[in-house]
Design an enzyme around this catalytic site. Structure first.
Site, PDB file in Angstrom:
ATOM      1  N   ARG A  74       0.852  -1.198   0.000  1.00  0.00           N
ATOM      2  CA  ARG A  74       0.000   0.000   0.000  1.00  0.00           C
ATOM      3  C   ARG A  74       0.880   1.239   0.000  1.00  0.00           C
ATOM      4  NH1 ARG A  74      -1.205   1.851   4.459  1.00  0.00           N
ATOM      5  NH2 ARG A  74      -1.861  -0.076   5.471  1.00  0.00           N
ATOM      6  N   TYR A 127     -16.781  16.910 -15.165  1.00  0.00           N
ATOM      7  CA  TYR A 127     -17.137  15.495 -15.219  1.00  0.00           C
ATOM      8  C   TYR A 127     -18.173  15.222 -14.119  1.00  0.00           C
ATOM      9  CZ  TYR A 127     -16.663  10.442 -14.824  1.00  0.00           C
ATOM     10  OH  TYR A 127     -16.920   9.105 -14.772  1.00  0.00           O
ATOM     11  N   ASP A 200      -7.818  18.843 -14.478  1.00  0.00           N
ATOM     12  CA  ASP A 200      -8.121  17.478 -14.919  1.00  0.00           C
ATOM     13  C   ASP A 200      -7.722  17.409 -16.390  1.00  0.00           C
ATOM     14  OD1 ASP A 200      -9.330  15.168 -15.942  1.00  0.00           O
ATOM     15  OD2 ASP A 200     -11.021  15.293 -14.547  1.00  0.00           O
ATOM     16  N   LYS A 225      -8.902   6.344 -19.315  1.00  0.00           N
ATOM     17  CA  LYS A 225      -9.199   6.863 -20.646  1.00  0.00           C
ATOM     18  C   LYS A 225      -7.961   6.770 -21.540  1.00  0.00           C
ATOM     19  CE  LYS A 225     -12.991   7.631 -18.383  1.00  0.00           C
ATOM     20  NZ  LYS A 225     -13.297   8.903 -17.736  1.00  0.00           N
TER      21      LYS A 225
HETATM   22  C1  LIG Z   1     -13.715   9.329 -16.431  1.00  0.00           C
HETATM   23  C2  LIG Z   1     -13.316  10.665 -15.935  1.00  0.00           C
HETATM   24  C3  LIG Z   1     -13.062  10.885 -14.575  1.00  0.00           C
HETATM   25  C4  LIG Z   1     -13.248   9.805 -13.520  1.00  0.00           C
HETATM   26  O1  LIG Z   1     -12.330   8.791 -13.645  1.00  0.00           O
HETATM   27  P1  LIG Z   1     -12.612   7.258 -13.206  1.00  0.00           P
HETATM   28  O2  LIG Z   1     -11.381   6.568 -13.645  1.00  0.00           O
HETATM   29  O3  LIG Z   1     -13.844   6.827 -13.940  1.00  0.00           O
HETATM   30  O4  LIG Z   1     -12.808   7.273 -11.738  1.00  0.00           O
HETATM   31  C5  LIG Z   1     -12.639  12.140 -14.180  1.00  0.00           C
HETATM   32  N1  LIG Z   1     -12.508  13.151 -15.080  1.00  0.00           N
HETATM   33  C6  LIG Z   1     -12.758  12.975 -16.397  1.00  0.00           C
HETATM   34  C7  LIG Z   1     -12.586  14.122 -17.326  1.00  0.00           C
HETATM   35  C8  LIG Z   1     -13.173  11.739 -16.870  1.00  0.00           C
HETATM   36  O5  LIG Z   1     -13.437  11.580 -18.166  1.00  0.00           O
END
Ligand SMILES: *Cc1c(COP(=O)(O)O)cnc(C)c1O
Length: 416
Positions: A74, A127, A200, A225
């Site tokens: 961890r 998001y 982000d 992604k």
């Molecule tokens: C998918 C996404 C998230 C969240 O991520 P997870 O891996 O699904 O927890 C946050 N910000 C953006 C822009 C996203 O497309």
């Protein structure tokens, strides 16, 4: 591999190593860093790919005699360390942290850096999961937020509560309307009031946009992604700037490291390895995503049933100039509106064969979805609502003529 860079809080030697790695690796080009940063061939076997260290604990040479700083997975795991070093090198940051999901990383940022009474400015088109985290988890805990159009600097200034606002949260490009925020200007606006700028960077990826070099203090990713890129892993990342100069947040990196270990929402070894493998091809994948998106945009613009195309690469897009200044290219996400209203949008999504109907984005396979009923259904009736006739595309890396023919067929069928 540089096993000494273990994310243990308060380990001065680790911080030093992380900085050294960053500096040395960052002189290399993006693709070279993506393939090599944090991933030197294994010292004993010469294996060119980091091993999946599927292990929880490590033998100590006498009590406290850790080999390379590893004591429990961890706290640190060599596969995760490799990924974290690579992420830091790609974003040009001081230190990278890998999490079990994008939201786990964001939760860590919120809880590590904010206290009850603090305030966050969050984009209108954030998001949905980020908004839910702020609205349903952080708010009851005492962290407040104001929603603002992040592409409008005056709206951001108006939403800021000087002294109370501690994070200005940015997504650019945004989902699903591909809005663009000016990172460098927002960094100044945030810093003037003693707040951090957290970006982000999921949609752009570090290949297309490097927020830390534009003044941001933190970068976050859903590595689920584009970073992972193959729709086979859920993961998240946070990368901190080499220096966070905002008063009270100079120790942001240590606080995130401490919370990552204390809360434990870490990326497991196999997930870390999958993201690491994805990152190796991030640059070539993004170029292909962009090539295909540009061709799809051109096709959509010439189609009778399409009333609007949203893509920052279009000179008519309101954020085009800012996007051109801060992005290498404009990315693989496209959205468009159809003349036949919600029903036609839903029909198009159901009629494609090459484009797969599904949520998520950023994989090699092209995806299509109807935001109003799928990804953004939960924001209907709020100020985050999206147009009902909107279709969102995550352009994959298939052959562009197949993608275009498929869309043409689906649009024709939906018009019948
Ligand atoms: C998918 C996404 C998230 C969240 O991520 P997870 O891996 O699904 O927890 C946050 N910000 C953006 C822009 C996203 O497309």
């Amino acid at each position: 591999m540089a096993a000494a860079n273990t994310p243990g809080p308060g380990n001065a030697e680790n911080a030093k190593n992380a900085e050294n790695t960053g500096t040395a690796e960052n002189t290399a080009g993006f693709n070279t860093r993506a393939i090599h940063a944090g991933q030197e061939p294994d010292l004993t076997t010469g294996a060119v790919v980091p091993a999946i260290y599927q292990v929880s604990t490590y033998k100590q040479d006498g009590v406290g005699g850790l080999r390379g700083g590893y004591e429990y997975s961890r706290s640190a795991n060599p596969t995760r360390t490799a990924l974290e070093e690579c992420l830091a090198a790609l974003e040009g940051g001081g230190r990278g942290f890998a999490f079990a999901s994008g939201l786990a990383g964001q939760d860590t940022v919120i809880r590590a850096l904010l206290r009850p009474g603090d305030h966050v400015v969050v984009p209108t088109d954030a998001y949905g999961g980020t908004y839910r985290l702020l609205n349903k988890v952080a708010l009851p805990w005492g962290v407040e937020h104001t929603v603002a159009r992040i592409s409008d600097i005056e709206a951001v200034r108006a939403a800021i509560r000087p002294g109370q606002t501690k994070i200005v949260w940015v997504e650019t490009p945004t989902n699903p309307l591909l809005g663009i925020a000016d990172i460098a200007t927002l960094a100044d606006v945030a810093h003037e009031v003693g707040a951090l700028l957290a970006v982000d960077n999921t949609f752009a990826t570090p290949y297309l946009q490097q927020p830390l070099s534009l003044g941001a203090d933190l970068v976050m990713h859903s590595t689920t992604k584009y970073c992972g890129g193959h729709s086979d892993v859920v993961g998240g990342a946070v990368v901190t700037a080499r220096t966070v100069a905002v008063a009270g947040f100079e120790d942001a990196q240590e606080r995130i490291a401490f919370h990552q270990n204390s809360m434990g929402a870490i990326a497991g070894p196999f997930d870390a390895w999958l993201v690491l493998r994805g990152l190796k091809t991030l640059g070539i994948r993004m170029d292909r995503h962009c090539d295909n998106a540009e061709k799809v945009v051109e096709f959509l613009q010439g189609h009778d049933a399409v009333t609007a195309v949203h893509y920052p690469g279009l000179t008519t897009h309101p954020g085009h100039d800012v996007a051109t200044a801060q992005m290498k290219r404009y990315g693989g996400m496209v959205s468009f509106q159809v003349a036949g209203g919600e029903q036609q949008a839903v029909d198009v999504c159901g009629a494609t064969q090459v484009w797969t109907l599904g949520e998520s984005l950023g994989g090699v396979e092209s995806l299509i979805e109807h935001p109003a009923r799928m990804t953004h259904a939960s924001v209907r009736g709020t100020q985050l609502e999206v147009p009902a006739n909107l279709v969102r595309l995550s352009t994959g890396i298939e052959d562009s003529h197949d993608l275009i023919e498929d869309l043409a067929r689906a649009l024709a069928k939906s018009a019948n």
